[in-house]
Design a protein around this motif. Structure first.
Motif, short mmCIF file in Angstrom:
data_model
loop_
_atom_site.label_atom_id
_atom_site.label_comp_id
_atom_site.label_asym_id
_atom_site.label_seq_id
_atom_site.Cartn_x
_atom_site.Cartn_y
_atom_site.Cartn_z
N GLU A 159 26.70 -10.03 42.05
CA GLU A 159 28.13 -9.70 42.03
C GLU A 159 28.93 -10.82 41.35
OE1 GLU A 159 29.31 -6.78 43.07
OE2 GLU A 159 27.28 -6.19 43.62
N VAL A 192 33.23 -11.54 40.07
CA VAL A 192 34.58 -11.09 39.68
C VAL A 192 35.28 -12.24 38.98
CG1 VAL A 192 34.89 -9.43 41.55
CG2 VAL A 192 35.69 -11.75 41.86
N GLU A 236 26.15 -10.95 47.45
CA GLU A 236 26.64 -9.70 48.05
C GLU A 236 28.08 -9.44 47.61
OE1 GLU A 236 27.98 -11.03 52.42
OE2 GLU A 236 25.80 -11.06 52.14
N LYS A 237 28.61 -8.30 48.00
CA LYS A 237 29.93 -7.87 47.58
C LYS A 237 30.96 -8.97 47.86
CE LYS A 237 31.80 -3.14 47.66
NZ LYS A 237 32.99 -3.37 46.95
N ILE A 238 31.81 -9.20 46.92
CA ILE A 238 32.76 -10.31 47.05
C ILE A 238 34.04 -9.82 47.72
CG2 ILE A 238 34.22 -11.88 45.70
CD1 ILE A 238 31.80 -11.70 43.60
N ASP A 239 34.44 -10.53 48.78
CA ASP A 239 35.71 -10.14 49.40
C ASP A 239 36.87 -10.84 48.68
OD1 ASP A 239 35.43 -12.74 50.75
OD2 ASP A 239 34.15 -11.69 52.18
N TYR A 240 37.17 -12.06 49.09
CA TYR A 240 38.30 -12.77 48.47
C TYR A 240 37.95 -13.11 47.02
CZ TYR A 240 42.11 -16.14 47.98
OH TYR A 240 43.23 -16.81 47.57
N PRO A 241 38.71 -12.60 46.06
CA PRO A 241 38.26 -12.70 44.67
C PRO A 241 38.73 -13.96 43.93
CG PRO A 241 40.13 -11.23 44.79
CD PRO A 241 39.90 -11.74 46.19
N LEU A 242 39.50 -14.80 44.59
CA LEU A 242 40.07 -15.93 43.87
C LEU A 242 39.29 -17.21 44.17
CD1 LEU A 242 43.91 -15.32 44.27
CD2 LEU A 242 42.31 -14.34 42.63
#
Lengths: 366, 179, 286
Positions: B34, B36, B59-65
């Motif tokens: 993953e 972003v 794994e899937k990224i929550d907070y993208p910054l």
């Protein structure tokens, strides 16, 4: 692919063939991508003189039978408000994307905001209901745009994609499924009928739509009108029309409302969030779980119509809910209306994403 | 979950945003993990600052910054000055040797890469970002070498040979590649 | 003819040639005695009836105001939109389906005050619309306030001391914006109006017709026209037909003996939005 491109591709996959808009940061990439892609599929890209013209043009094109969209941001969204009401009263399907930036007024053109959440619900004058989606990823910019078209076509009403600058400009992997795997709703068009044809039959939630040039000789009116489309100032007509416009949404909440739960089952404290803020919230909730706190996340994929049942259920079990948003309490307001437990709003000024720490700190205190 | 945050900052025209996209594409499309990316730049196309932030994860990224870069690439003095304090002592900091003075900072692991002069030797200044990507790949393993090379070739099929040279030169500079 | 079965819920005799084009069940109309809109309706109905375009393809769009009520009486696909926005709504309809014959009928306030920007941009794009602007020199429906066409010195509900804002000269603006067809007539000129409307349907591109019309209870009464007839008499005595008039000189004072210069001023051909867009789509697809 960036969120704005995903949105434009979603529109095209959903069958959008007419886009009218006026460039505005941070939504402009949607217009740019549509100007390149639509002609390739035989569609129309029209750059109008302002956002009022843009929404009027898509309503016209929708009445000519096309699936239509416009995209804008705060200032342009404000300009569109009157004609959103026109879309509602004439029951004209259309999709309006608002890539939210900081406000009020010109505000922070290049930076994130979430402060149009009440405007989308109440911004046009008069009584009405809206359907609004709040994507939180590049993939959802695609998926929920498709869904917005499907809802618009089915419910014959303007449907909103309430994106924000973070999601719109973020780059992530986008999976575009093959066309046969994308569910696309086609508009129910009226067949040519006799003198008994009622183009605005209020007895059905979703009467078929009479398209210009197909021989219906329909009157589509911004005035309060009866089932024939004729203007009327009679109270009973007004009541019938409004019951229909509002009822077609309120009677079908279970097919519209969409939420996502993350560990809410045993949660004592639940964060309620939407759009890009829900990603900060998820980060904070995961961290809090690791620290042993019984917390969860309810993500509102459709902030409107407000997920009353889901929020009420959370409110009945949790001892507190936390509502972080990039505004001063817009969705916190309906949350308060529907829960009896403690409500903590995390108000974050426009310009940046709510930091997970800020949400974590609130969870820690509870 | 292994989450890593990467910040690239430099001057407009140095290919900062492109380098960010290439890292993201290598991780996301070729390594199938993953990634972003968010970007930011001054209103000037050339000469202003430009920044690409990439978060990568299994794994899937929550907070993208990016809030605490595990890897900082500074291709300009401002890029270093603005960001080094946000890094952790064990973060990897890569700077453009010809443009960035790091003397004031002692408690960071800093790699000075002469990407611009290598690019000039190769005849095209614009490949400095590819030199850096080579170095970054070897030093940090944010993406596999194969994935990074595939991402570059996919994006620039016509400049494959020049980019390969630039990438190899950067890769070879890494202390981890030293025999 | 199949149109008779499309009349909503009402048996209408097909014998009267114009009834099929009216929503007879909506009559009587709302306009005041002496208003010119009845004449405009009659001309438009007749022009549509005699046009080569089948009725089903005629679409009439309006904004808000007295004139904008006109389409609602026509038994066609009609769109009564918001104030000032008839032009962009019609633009969307026409671009989405260029086979439609799209006519906009709206007032001077709708087209030149609140919707002025849309009109000049539709002209710039040369969208193939027929724009019939009924000019009565004031906002009639709201009680007769001044607007962009109110002559200097005229009294209205909001210029009790006389208007000092310079009015627009509509054919001059529209021609300057590049409209390929520009005309002006009055509601006295019934035959010419009928002819010019039929011509507008044939024009490829934006055809603009200003129709000067009496508004007896508001503008008329306050400005020395005691009734509709008095203004029609002014049209009869002081209209001057001049197709070659210098457009910058034909602003209206609405005071005898100043003339009302009428005519078909501009009639040219240039590529329409739709023709150019079709070429673009061809290029994009290859």
């Amino acid at each position: 692919m960036a969120g704005n491109y995903a949105c434009a591709e979603g529109a095209i996959a959903a069958g959008c063939r007419f886009y009218a808009g006026y460039p505005i940061t941070p939504s402009s990439e949607i217009a740019e991508h549509m100007s390149r892609r639509l002609p390739q599929v035989g569609g129309h890209y029209v750059q109008m003189e302002d956002e009022i013209g843009s929404i009027a043009a898509i309503l016209g094109a929708s009445n000519a039978g096309m699936k239509v969209m416009t995209a804008t941001s705060g200032p342009g969204f404000s300009l569109m408000m009157e004609n959103i009401g026109l879309g509602v009263i004439t029951e004209t399907p259309c999709v309006v994307v608002d890539v939210q930036r900081g406000g009020p007024s010109t505000g922070l053109p290049t930076l994130v905001g979430q402060a149009d959440m009440m405007q989308v619900r109440w911004g046009s004058h008069g009584d009405y209901e809206v359907i609004a989606f709040a994507p939180n990823s590049v993939q959802e910019m695609f998926d929920l745009t498709v869904k917005a078209f499907n809802m618009a076509e089915k419910f014959r009403t303007p449907v909103f994609v309430m994106a924000d600058q973070i999601i719109a400009h973020m780059t992530d992997r986008l999976v575009i499924p093959p066309p046969e795997d994308i569910e696309v709703v086609q508009r129910k068009k009226a067949m040519k009928q006799g003198p008994s044809f009622l183009p605005f039959d209020f007895s059905q939630d979703f009467p078929p739509m009479a398209i210009a040039g197909e021989g219906h000789h329909v009157n589509v009116d911004s005035l309060t009108h009866d089932e024939r489309g004729y203007p009327s100032a009679k109270h009973d007509v007004s009541e019938r029309m409004l019951e229909h416009l509002i009822g077609k949404i309120r009677n079908n909440l279970e097919t519209i409302v969409q939420v996502e739960h993350y560990l809410t089952d045993d949660a004592k404290v639940v964060v309620i969030a939407y759009g890009s803020t829900s990603r900060s919230a998820l980060h904070a909730v995961k961290e809090a779980r690791r620290a042993g706190m019984k917390v969860g996340l309810l993500r509102l994929i459709t902030p409107w119509p407000f997920p009353v049942r889901e929020v009420e259920r959370i409110g009945a079990k949790a001892k507190a809910v936390v509502v972080p948003e990039i505004n001063y309490g817009q969705i916190e307001h309906p949350v308060r209306e529907h829960v009896d437990c403690r409500v903590i709003g995390i108000h974050h000024a426009a310009g940046s994403l709510v930091p997970p720490d800020k949400i974590y700190a609130a969870l820690e205190k509870l | 979950m292994i989450r890593r945050e990467i910040r690239l900052q430099g001057l407009g025209g140095q290919g900062i945003i492109t380098a960010g996209h290439l890292i993201g594409e290598a991780v996301s499309l070729h390594d199938r993990k993953e990634a972003v990316m968010t970007e930011d730049y001054s209103p000037y196309i050339t000469g202003g600052w430009s920044r690409a932030d990439i978060v990568i994860s299994d794994e899937k990224i929550d907070y993208p910054l990016v809030s605490r870069p595990d890897i900082l690439v500074a291709m300009s003095q401002d890029g270093f000055d603005d960001n080094w304090e946000a890094t952790a002592p064990d973060s990897t900091v890569i700077v453009e040797a010809g443009l960035v003075n790091t003397n004031a900072v002692k408690d960071r692991k800093i790699f000075a890469v002469p990407a611009l002069s290598i690019a000039e030797e190769l005849g095209k200044k614009v490949v400095a970002n590819i030199v850096v990507l080579g170095f970054l790949t070897a030093t940090s393993r944010v993406a596999s070498r194969e994935a990074m090379e595939a991402a570059i070739v996919t994006r620039y099929p016509k400049a494959a040979e020049l980019n390969r040279q630039a990438f190899d030169r950067g890769y070879a500079l890494s202390p981890k590649e030293a025999p | 003819m199949t149109e008779v079965e499309l009349v909503h819920g009402v048996e209408i005799s097909v014998k009267h040639p114009r009834d099929e084009l009216l929503r007879a069940d909506r009559l009587p109309h709302i306009w005041c005695p002496g208003c010119g809109l009845g004449i405009v309706t009659k001309c438009l109905v007749e022009a549509i009836r005699r046009s080569d375009v089948p009725l089903d393809r005629h679409v009439v769009v309006s904004g808000i105001g007295c004139t904008s009520r006109l389409p609602g009486y026509l038994n066609l696909d009609t769109y009564h939109t918001t104030h000032g926005r008839a032009i962009p709504f019609a633009t969307g309809l026409k671009i989405a389906n260029p086979d439609l014959e799209v006519t906009v009928v709206a007032g001077d306030g709708d087209l030149f005050n609140i919707g002025g920007n849309h009109l000049i941009h539709a002209i710039r794009r040369n969208v193939d619309l027929n724009v019939f602007c009924v000019n009565n020199f004031n906002y009639g429906m709201t009680g007769g306030q001044f607007g962009a066409t109110t002559p200097i010195g005229a009294r209205t509900a909001t210029t009790p001391y006389g208007n000092f804002e310079a009015p627009f000269n509509l054919p001059y603006i529209v021609a300057a914006a590049g409209a390929p067809f520009v005309a002006r007539w009055t509601t006295l000129h019934v035959r010419q109006l009928l002819r010019v409307m039929r011509r507008a349907f044939q024009i490829q591109g934006l055809a603009f017709v200003e129709i000067i019309s009496p508004c007896p209870p508001t503008f008329g009464e306050l400005n020395n026209f005691e009734d509709g007839y008095a203004m029609m008499e002014y049209f009869r005595n002081y209209s001057r037909v001049d197709d070659h008039a210098e457009l910058s000189t034909i602003g209206l004072s609405m005071k005898p003996p100043d003339p009302v210069v009428v005519g078909n001023f501009v009639d040219t051909r240039k590529p329409t939005y739709h023709e150019l867009e079709r070429e673009l789509i061809e290029r994009a697809r290859n």
